[in-house]
Motif scaffolding. Structure first.
Motif, PDB file in Angstrom:
ATOM      1  N   PRO A  35      46.355  29.294  76.375  1.00 59.47           N
ATOM      2  CA  PRO A  35      45.014  28.723  76.536  1.00 59.47           C
ATOM      3  C   PRO A  35      44.696  27.611  75.542  1.00 59.47           C
ATOM      4  O   PRO A  35      43.978  26.667  75.874  1.00 59.47           O
ATOM      5  CB  PRO A  35      44.069  29.913  76.316  1.00 59.47           C
ATOM      6  CG  PRO A  35      44.891  31.105  76.101  1.00 59.47           C
ATOM      7  CD  PRO A  35      46.339  30.748  76.203  1.00 59.47           C
ATOM      8  N   MET A  36      45.248  27.704  74.336  1.00 62.75           N
ATOM      9  CA  MET A  36      44.964  26.682  73.331  1.00 62.75           C
ATOM     10  C   MET A  36      45.604  25.352  73.732  1.00 62.75           C
ATOM     11  O   MET A  36      44.963  24.294  73.679  1.00 62.75           O
ATOM     12  CB  MET A  36      45.498  27.119  71.959  1.00 62.75           C
ATOM     13  CG  MET A  36      44.827  28.375  71.436  1.00 62.75           C
ATOM     14  SD  MET A  36      45.301  28.776  69.743  1.00 62.75           S
ATOM     15  CE  MET A  36      46.927  29.470  69.974  1.00 62.75           C
TER      16      MET A  36
ATOM     17  N   ILE B 193      40.094  32.845  68.754  1.00 59.08           N
ATOM     18  CA  ILE B 193      40.489  31.446  68.984  1.00 59.08           C
ATOM     19  C   ILE B 193      41.042  31.310  70.397  1.00 59.08           C
ATOM     20  O   ILE B 193      40.700  30.385  71.136  1.00 59.08           O
ATOM     21  CB  ILE B 193      41.530  30.988  67.939  1.00 59.08           C
ATOM     22  CG1 ILE B 193      40.879  30.894  66.563  1.00 59.08           C
ATOM     23  CG2 ILE B 193      42.125  29.633  68.324  1.00 59.08           C
ATOM     24  CD1 ILE B 193      41.853  30.614  65.428  1.00 59.08           C
ATOM     25  N   GLU B 194      41.888  32.256  70.776  1.00 58.97           N
ATOM     26  CA  GLU B 194      42.471  32.202  72.121  1.00 58.97           C
ATOM     27  C   GLU B 194      41.396  32.353  73.191  1.00 58.97           C
ATOM     28  O   GLU B 194      41.426  31.703  74.235  1.00 58.97           O
ATOM     29  CB  GLU B 194      43.548  33.276  72.284  1.00 58.97           C
ATOM     30  CG  GLU B 194      44.821  32.916  71.522  1.00 58.97           C
ATOM     31  CD  GLU B 194      45.928  33.940  71.706  1.00 58.97           C
ATOM     32  OE1 GLU B 194      45.728  34.919  72.436  1.00 58.97           O
ATOM     33  OE2 GLU B 194      47.001  33.744  71.097  1.00 58.97           O
TER      34      GLU B 194
ATOM     35  N   ALA C  57      39.531  29.108  73.495  1.00 64.63           N
ATOM     36  CA  ALA C  57      40.359  28.136  74.216  1.00 64.63           C
ATOM     37  C   ALA C  57      40.345  28.462  75.708  1.00 64.63           C
ATOM     38  O   ALA C  57      40.246  27.581  76.554  1.00 64.63           O
ATOM     39  CB  ALA C  57      41.780  28.156  73.670  1.00 64.63           C
ATOM     40  N   ASP C  58      40.422  29.751  76.012  1.00 62.43           N
ATOM     41  CA  ASP C  58      40.429  30.196  77.394  1.00 62.43           C
ATOM     42  C   ASP C  58      39.106  29.833  78.088  1.00 62.43           C
ATOM     43  O   ASP C  58      39.084  29.445  79.248  1.00 62.43           O
ATOM     44  CB  ASP C  58      40.657  31.706  77.409  1.00 62.43           C
ATOM     45  CG  ASP C  58      41.161  32.173  78.761  1.00 62.43           C
ATOM     46  OD1 ASP C  58      41.799  31.367  79.445  1.00 62.43           O
ATOM     47  OD2 ASP C  58      40.881  33.326  79.127  1.00 62.43           O
TER      48      ASP C  58
ATOM     49  N   GLU D  46      43.833  23.892  76.870  1.00 63.02           N
ATOM     50  CA  GLU D  46      42.532  23.292  76.606  1.00 63.02           C
ATOM     51  C   GLU D  46      42.674  21.970  75.850  1.00 63.02           C
ATOM     52  O   GLU D  46      42.039  20.967  76.189  1.00 63.02           O
ATOM     53  CB  GLU D  46      41.627  24.233  75.808  1.00 63.02           C
ATOM     54  CG  GLU D  46      40.200  23.708  75.805  1.00 63.02           C
ATOM     55  CD  GLU D  46      39.331  24.247  74.694  1.00 63.02           C
ATOM     56  OE1 GLU D  46      39.841  24.934  73.802  1.00 63.02           O
ATOM     57  OE2 GLU D  46      38.124  23.953  74.722  1.00 63.02           O
TER      58      GLU D  46
ATOM     59  N   ASP E 287      36.168  22.527  71.785  1.00 60.40           N
ATOM     60  CA  ASP E 287      35.564  21.366  71.136  1.00 60.40           C
ATOM     61  C   ASP E 287      34.106  21.623  70.760  1.00 60.40           C
ATOM     62  O   ASP E 287      33.450  20.764  70.180  1.00 60.40           O
ATOM     63  CB  ASP E 287      35.688  20.119  72.024  1.00 60.40           C
ATOM     64  CG  ASP E 287      35.174  20.369  73.431  1.00 60.40           C
ATOM     65  OD1 ASP E 287      35.008  21.542  73.794  1.00 60.40           O
ATOM     66  OD2 ASP E 287      34.934  19.397  74.160  1.00 60.40           O
TER      67      ASP E 287
ATOM     68  N   LYS F  49      41.413  18.464  77.390  1.00 62.87           N
ATOM     69  CA  LYS F  49      40.289  17.752  76.763  1.00 62.87           C
ATOM     70  C   LYS F  49      40.684  16.371  76.255  1.00 62.87           C
ATOM     71  O   LYS F  49      39.886  15.441  76.285  1.00 62.87           O
ATOM     72  CB  LYS F  49      39.720  18.594  75.617  1.00 62.87           C
ATOM     73  CG  LYS F  49      39.083  19.889  76.136  1.00 62.87           C
ATOM     74  CD  LYS F  49      37.624  19.997  75.789  1.00 62.87           C
ATOM     75  CE  LYS F  49      36.892  20.884  76.777  1.00 62.87           C
ATOM     76  NZ  LYS F  49      36.394  22.118  76.203  1.00 62.87           N
TER      77      LYS F  49
ATOM     78  N   GLY G 210      37.502  27.329  77.358  1.00 66.82           N
ATOM     79  CA  GLY G 210      37.413  25.872  77.327  1.00 66.82           C
ATOM     80  C   GLY G 210      36.311  25.365  76.407  1.00 66.82           C
ATOM     81  O   GLY G 210      35.711  24.330  76.645  1.00 66.82           O
TER      82      GLY G 210
END
Lengths: 400, 428
Positions: A313-314, B298-299, B302-303, A317, B308, A321, B305
């Motif tokens: 996932p990191m 963190i994962e 990220a999952d 993403e 940022d 992005k 989205g």
């Protein structure tokens, strides 16, 4: 009359520094200059300079019979020019021998082919210009980042005017055939695919200093005898590897330099055998069969796929992005901004985020400048946040 | 015992400048404020030569040389052999497993068998903490026996062993200060050696000073301690001049800081943030701290989205924490169980609207804080949005908290502690 085709990958990314939340919006320098220079110095002393010197000696000694090819990423060349002009000069000296060919690739060693064809084309073009500038050659053969490849790419590259493309010889697509002929993608017309002989390449690149290996120690005469054994059922033996094999992955005391010093003479003892650059190889031999590789493969890990760069996932993403900013970045017409964005496309950033083998602490960890894949992700995303802020400010300024 | 200046022998674990969390800050704050009212000797694992506090005698066990230890231990008699080796006097279950795969009684045995050596400790919470705790106790007891004091006062389980032992051997009254319990750190299911030690200590203590009524309740319900022995005293905080710093971006900033562990509820922060961002994309979130839930979160981010929109800063020192507070718009503390929550009060010093879980000590002292059940992420998210959107709400929270802040002082805390001392019956 079989030949050996040596091709070496040379690449150094602009590693991002430990870019923290507190830098967002106030500090726009994303790179760890100190670290990048330190790595470059280390690899220059251990690998680039001594290996280039050795290659030059071998070319001179064998009167043009020893030939090699390189792909050097644009970001590596930039860093040579900035910090180690002596390294750049040593590659130019090699180019001047006429026995060394330079291969096309993406300037930023990026995954752009997968995520933006437009950007991909720009980067290949920019890289070609840089190769012409330094080495006075126009590349005819292309290799994608870390040998990422599929049928579609071969045809695409053909359309861009290239005559050859480099890829991994992946067992699940080769079946019981040998990588030692030239192949063609089913959808391509003329472009020839050069498949890496991973068995013989990895004997040098990975197993050379492994004392557990039953062939250790590997001497030049033994390796040459394996190569000679191919006579009659192969035309080109494609030995593709990371240049850092010499002196960095295989340390000097492993005997890797001595091995290389004696390999050409051992190979050339058999008068049927020769060395060819990538272009000479595609000029010399016809396509013998179709290599049908629909999926994207690479030379990484045992899977030979893209799972080192994308999939968690990191990584997904971060990639989604950064590529999403493409249009906005170009519209900013801000060269520094565009350059920063492009440097963040370098595939290494996503490679550092892989969690594939993180727990076991293996090769990925060794190559990462960060403590963990999570840190790699955090610094990247923080820098990305800052890039977005700069883009917004730029956009507002353009409007008013 | 009233009206005379008390001599207090205190045992602490974290102490500035060697701290990692709220315990060190709280111990120091209390010590300083007690100094005008009592003679405090503070025994800690590690002291640093150039760090001293007026009127407080700081004894770092790391400063004892071999020679000094040999002198201290000439009087060590067969007590330990009798009481520890045979596990007779000791109620703590000797077969409690500890993570290293050894048994506690083996640790006791090996520590007490060994020739006493100068006490060395690098990181207070790394490696074999339990062995360090036992070694600390062994030397601290011998030192304590050479001192004159009226009261023994110990801070958290790491120091309960020497405190209990000294009470047994001197008959002096024992006060245990509970800054956090195993219940907070590991949840209601954890019944391990540390829990046993805490319970044993609380049973033997004359008074227990939990840092909040909330923690006092845990001492009663979870450790079975009668309420008349429990005397909650809230922590204080040192007044500061808040740092001023311009925010380098336009978005609103919502922050969490503390260890990224189950206890602190960071996952509820993430879930609430996700809800907020669905409606208000122009918000940034910071998770400051480190801990075992960090990588998973963190994962997850990220999952979702949201990478940022979220920043992980890792552990922040005081300076960086102030930089963060200076630019933050909302502070969140969704702790599952928080004995006090000094960081919430720090956020109040920066005039931030504070959103805190009901299961916290801070909820008892911050009258204006918006409170929610830690698991109620929808309510939590609505509070974040409201605090960002409605100036009126934000201002009333901030004003009310500012009023509360006036009574959250170490002087007040120390005065309460003195009252507890005064309730102690002379035992001899």
């Amino acid at each position: 009359m079989p030949s050996i085709c040596f091709y070496f990958q040379v690449h150094q990314p602009y590693r991002l520094r430990d870019y923290s939340f507190f830098d967002i919006g106030s500090n726009h320098n994303y790179y760890d200059d100190l670290k990048n220079k330190e790595v470059l110095d280390k690899v220059a002393e251990r690998c680039y300079l001594p290996t280039n010197q050795l290659m030059l000696e071998l070319i001179e000694k064998h009167n043009g019979q020893f030939k090699i090819s390189y792909s050097i990423s644009g970001v590596a060349l930039e860093q040579f020019a900035t910090w180690r002009p002596d390294v750049l000069q040593s590659f130019i000296n090699l180019a001047n021998t006429g026995c060394v060919e330079f291969i096309a690739e993406t300037y930023y060693h990026s995954l752009a082919y997968i995520f933006s064809k437009e950007e991909f084309k720009k980067q290949v073009e920019a890289h070609g210009k840089l190769i012409e500038k330094y080495f006075n050659q126009k590349p005819r053969v292309f290799r994608n980042t870390e040998l990422q490849y599929n049928n579609e790419l071969a045809a695409y590259i053909e359309d861009l005017g290239y005559e050859g493309i480099i890829c991994e010889g992946v067992d699940r697509h080769l079946g019981d055939r040998t990588p030692n002929f030239l192949y063609k993608a089913p959808n391509a017309n003329t472009i020839k695919s050069l498949l890496k002989n991973y068995k013989l390449s990895d004997d040098i690149a990975f197993r050379f200093s492994n004392q557990e290996w039953h062939e250790w120690p590997l001497m030049a005469d033994k390796f040459a005898s394996w190569v000679h054994g191919i006579a009659g059922h192969g035309e080109t033996i494609n030995l593709f590897m990371d240049y850092e094999t010499f002196g960095e992955h295989q340390w000097a005391h492993s005997g890797i330099f001595e091995f290389m010093r004696h390999l050409p003479e051992q190979v050339l003892q058999h008068s049927d055998f020769s060395f060819k650059t990538v272009s000479e190889t595609i000029d010399a031999y016809p396509v013998r069969d179709t290599y049908d590789c629909h999926e994207l493969t690479s030379w990484a890990d045992t899977e030979r796929d893209l799972s080192a760069w994308i999939g968690n996932p990191m990584q997904d993403e971060a990639i989604a992005k950064i590529y999403a900013l493409e249009k906005q970045v170009y519209e900013s017409k801000d060269e520094k901004l565009i350059d920063d964005w492009k440097k963040m496309l370098t595939s290494d950033h996503y490679y550092y985020m892989t969690t594939k083998f993180w727990a076991d602490g293996d090769v990925h960890k060794y190559f990462s400048p960060y403590d963990s894949p999570y840190d790699a992700y955090i610094y990247f995303m923080n820098a990305l946040s800052d890039l977005k802020i700069r883009l917004e400010l730029k956009g507002e300024a353009q409007k008013s | 015992m009233s009206n005379t200046r008390k001599k207090v022998l205190m045992f602490g674990w974290e102490f500035p400048p060697v701290i990692s969390g709220g315990l060190g800050v709280a111990t120091l704050g209390l010590c300083k404020a007690l100094a005008p009212m009592a003679d405090v000797q503070m025994v800690i694992p590690k002291s640093v030569p150039d760090f001293s506090i007026p009127h407080i005698s700081l004894i770092g066990l790391n400063s004892f040389t071999q020679q000094e230890l040999d002198i201290l231990f000439t009087s060590e008699n067969s007590f330990y052999r009798k009481h520890y080796h045979q596990n007779q006097h000791w109620d703590i279950n000797p077969y409690t497993k500890i993570p290293e795969g050894e048994y506690i009684h083996q640790k006791f045995f090996s520590v007490f068998q060994e020739q006493v050596k100068p006490f060395e400790i690098d990181d207070l919470y790394a490696g074999d903490v339990i062995k360090k705790v036992i070694e600390f106790a062994r030397i601290a007891v011998q030192f304590g026996l050479t001192q004159e004091f009226d009261i023994i006062h110990a801070h958290d389980w790491m120091t309960f062993l020497p405190a209990m032992e000294l009470k047994r051997r001197t008959g002096k009254p024992l006060v245990l200060h509970v800054h956090s319990t195993e219940y907070d750190r590991s949840g209601p299911e954890s019944k391990n050696w540390v829990y046993d030690l805490e319970q044993q200590g609380m049973q033997e203590a004359d008074f227990i000073i939990p840092v909040s009524r909330y923690t006092g309740k845990i001492c009663h319900t979870h450790y079975g301690i009668p309420t008349h022995k429990i005397k909650p005293v809230h922590n204080g905080i040192e007044a500061i001049k808040p740092m001023v710093r311009p925010k380098p971006f336009k978005e609103k900033l919502v922050i969490f800081f503390g260890r990224i562990t189950m206890q602190k509820g960071p996952s509820f922060f993430v879930e609430a943030a996700r809800i907020v961002l669905q409606q208000y994309p122009n918000v940034r979130f910071v998770l400051a701290g480190s801990g075992d839930q960090m990588y998973g979160l963190i994962e997850k981010i990220a999952d979702y989205g949201l990478g940022d929109k979220f920043s992980f800063t890792g552990f922040l020192n005081k300076q960086k924490l102030n930089e963060l507070l200076a630019i933050a718009d909302v502070y969140c503390m969704p702790s599952v169980s928080e004995p006090f929550g000094l960081s919430a009060v720090e956020a109040v010093q920066y005039q931030l609207p504070t959103l805190i879980s009901t299961t916290s000590g801070a909820a008892e002292v911050l009258n204006g804080a918006l409170q929610f059940e830690f698991w109620d992420t929808h309510k939590f998210a609505q509070y974040i949005i409201a605090s960002l959107q409605y100036e009126g709400l934000k201002n009333s929270v901030v004003e009310s908290n500012a009023k509360s802040l006036q009574s959250i002082t170490w002087e007040h805390c120390a005065a309460e502690v003195i009252k507890v001392y005064e309730e102690l019956e002379p035992l001899n």
